[in-house]
Design a protein around this motif. Structure first.
Motif, PDB file in Angstrom:
ATOM      1  N   ALA A  89       0.838  -1.211   0.000  1.00  0.00           N
ATOM      2  CA  ALA A  89       0.000   0.000   0.000  1.00  0.00           C
ATOM      3  C   ALA A  89       0.867   1.253   0.000  1.00  0.00           C
ATOM      4  CB  ALA A  89      -0.938  -0.005   1.213  1.00  0.00           C
ATOM      5  N   VAL A  90       1.959   1.231   0.760  1.00  0.00           N
ATOM      6  CA  VAL A  90       2.866   2.385   0.762  1.00  0.00           C
ATOM      7  C   VAL A  90       3.478   2.568  -0.630  1.00  0.00           C
ATOM      8  CG1 VAL A  90       5.065   3.259   1.648  1.00  0.00           C
ATOM      9  CG2 VAL A  90       3.371   2.333   3.222  1.00  0.00           C
ATOM     10  N   ALA A  91       3.857   1.461  -1.260  1.00  0.00           N
ATOM     11  CA  ALA A  91       4.470   1.554  -2.590  1.00  0.00           C
ATOM     12  C   ALA A  91       3.497   2.117  -3.611  1.00  0.00           C
ATOM     13  CB  ALA A  91       4.960   0.171  -3.040  1.00  0.00           C
ATOM     14  N   LEU A  92       2.245   1.692  -3.550  1.00  0.00           N
ATOM     15  CA  LEU A  92       1.266   2.057  -4.576  1.00  0.00           C
ATOM     16  C   LEU A  92       0.466   3.312  -4.251  1.00  0.00           C
ATOM     17  CD1 LEU A  92      -0.061  -1.553  -5.285  1.00  0.00           C
ATOM     18  CD2 LEU A  92       1.613  -0.245  -6.619  1.00  0.00           C
ATOM     19  N   LEU A 140      -2.030   3.635   7.055  1.00  0.00           N
ATOM     20  CA  LEU A 140      -2.228   2.213   7.363  1.00  0.00           C
ATOM     21  C   LEU A 140      -1.074   1.702   8.230  1.00  0.00           C
ATOM     22  CD1 LEU A 140      -3.748  -0.476   6.978  1.00  0.00           C
ATOM     23  CD2 LEU A 140      -2.440  -0.789   4.866  1.00  0.00           C
ATOM     24  N   VAL A 141       0.150   2.015   7.838  1.00  0.00           N
ATOM     25  CA  VAL A 141       1.319   1.586   8.612  1.00  0.00           C
ATOM     26  C   VAL A 141       1.300   2.228   9.997  1.00  0.00           C
ATOM     27  CG1 VAL A 141       3.842   1.694   8.753  1.00  0.00           C
ATOM     28  CG2 VAL A 141       2.745   1.019   6.617  1.00  0.00           C
ATOM     29  N   ALA A 142       0.947   3.496  10.085  1.00  0.00           N
ATOM     30  CA  ALA A 142       0.883   4.174  11.385  1.00  0.00           C
ATOM     31  C   ALA A 142      -0.139   3.495  12.296  1.00  0.00           C
ATOM     32  CB  ALA A 142       0.545   5.654  11.203  1.00  0.00           C
ATOM     33  N   GLY A 179       8.565   5.734  17.442  1.00  0.00           N
ATOM     34  CA  GLY A 179       9.357   6.531  16.499  1.00  0.00           C
ATOM     35  C   GLY A 179       9.037   6.171  15.064  1.00  0.00           C
ATOM     36  N   LEU A 180       8.876   4.887  14.795  1.00  0.00           N
ATOM     37  CA  LEU A 180       8.493   4.456  13.449  1.00  0.00           C
ATOM     38  C   LEU A 180       7.099   4.963  13.092  1.00  0.00           C
ATOM     39  CD1 LEU A 180       9.825   0.790  13.478  1.00  0.00           C
ATOM     40  CD2 LEU A 180      10.709   2.698  12.130  1.00  0.00           C
ATOM     41  N   LEU A 181       6.179   4.962  14.065  1.00  0.00           N
ATOM     42  CA  LEU A 181       4.829   5.484  13.833  1.00  0.00           C
ATOM     43  C   LEU A 181       4.905   6.957  13.412  1.00  0.00           C
ATOM     44  CD1 LEU A 181       1.698   4.941  15.981  1.00  0.00           C
ATOM     45  CD2 LEU A 181       2.368   7.244  15.378  1.00  0.00           C
ATOM     46  N   LEU A 182       5.752   7.734  14.087  1.00  0.00           N
ATOM     47  CA  LEU A 182       5.905   9.145  13.704  1.00  0.00           C
ATOM     48  C   LEU A 182       6.444   9.261  12.280  1.00  0.00           C
ATOM     49  CD1 LEU A 182       7.392  10.646  17.005  1.00  0.00           C
ATOM     50  CD2 LEU A 182       5.017  10.738  16.188  1.00  0.00           C
TER      51      LEU A 182
END
Length: 145
Positions: free
Chosen positions: A85-88, A96-98, A123-126
């Motif tokens: 989803a991030v790629a497209l 979605l990842v957050a 941190g990754l969520l940010l």
């Protein structure tokens, strides 16, 4: 005598966008949040990096069908889909990842001894939120800045 020459579009506008630090950050985050979830998702099926079922809170293991490894297979599929989803569609995929990371953080906060990993995932969520916001900004036509 006339010679036919082809004109190629100038690379200057593309170079201008690529030299924009904000766009560079967007590209870095997009690549990172595409590759990492896909690789981690695939590893849920192999457990090469770590024994993933140990990261599932017991209370979640009690409510999901099957065992912890079966739950990790489902987690792996979700992570692969999130990376794609991030790629497209990074404007959607970043959120979605957050959201997925928020769920992972909640899970980790309920397991004693995993607070450091929960903080790292915050941190990754940010970063995922920053990706979604940058994707909104850079969506569509590239505008000179």
């Amino acid at each position: 005598m006339t010679s036919a020459t082809k004109t190629t579009p100038s690379a200057a506008p593309r170079r201008g966008v690529l030299s924009d630090p904000g766009y560079q950050a967007f590209v870095i985050l997009r690549v990172g949040f595409t590759v990492a979830p896909i690789l981690f998702g695939l590893d849920k099926f192999a457990n090469l990096l770590v024994d993933w079922p140990t990261y599932l809170a017991p209370w979640i293991n009690d409510v999901v069908p099957g065992n912890a490894q079966a739950a990790m297979y489902a987690v792996g599929v979700v992570e692969i889909v999130a990376g794609l989803a991030v790629a497209l569609a990074p404007r959607f995929g970043g959120w979605l990842v957050a959201g997925w990371l928020a769920g992972i953080i909640l899970n980790l906060l309920t397991i004693p001894g995993y607070y450091d990993i929960a903080l790292r995932d915050f941190g990754l969520l940010l970063g995922a939120v920053a990706l979604a916001r940058l994707a909104q900004h850079y969506h569509g036509e590239r505008r000179p800045h």
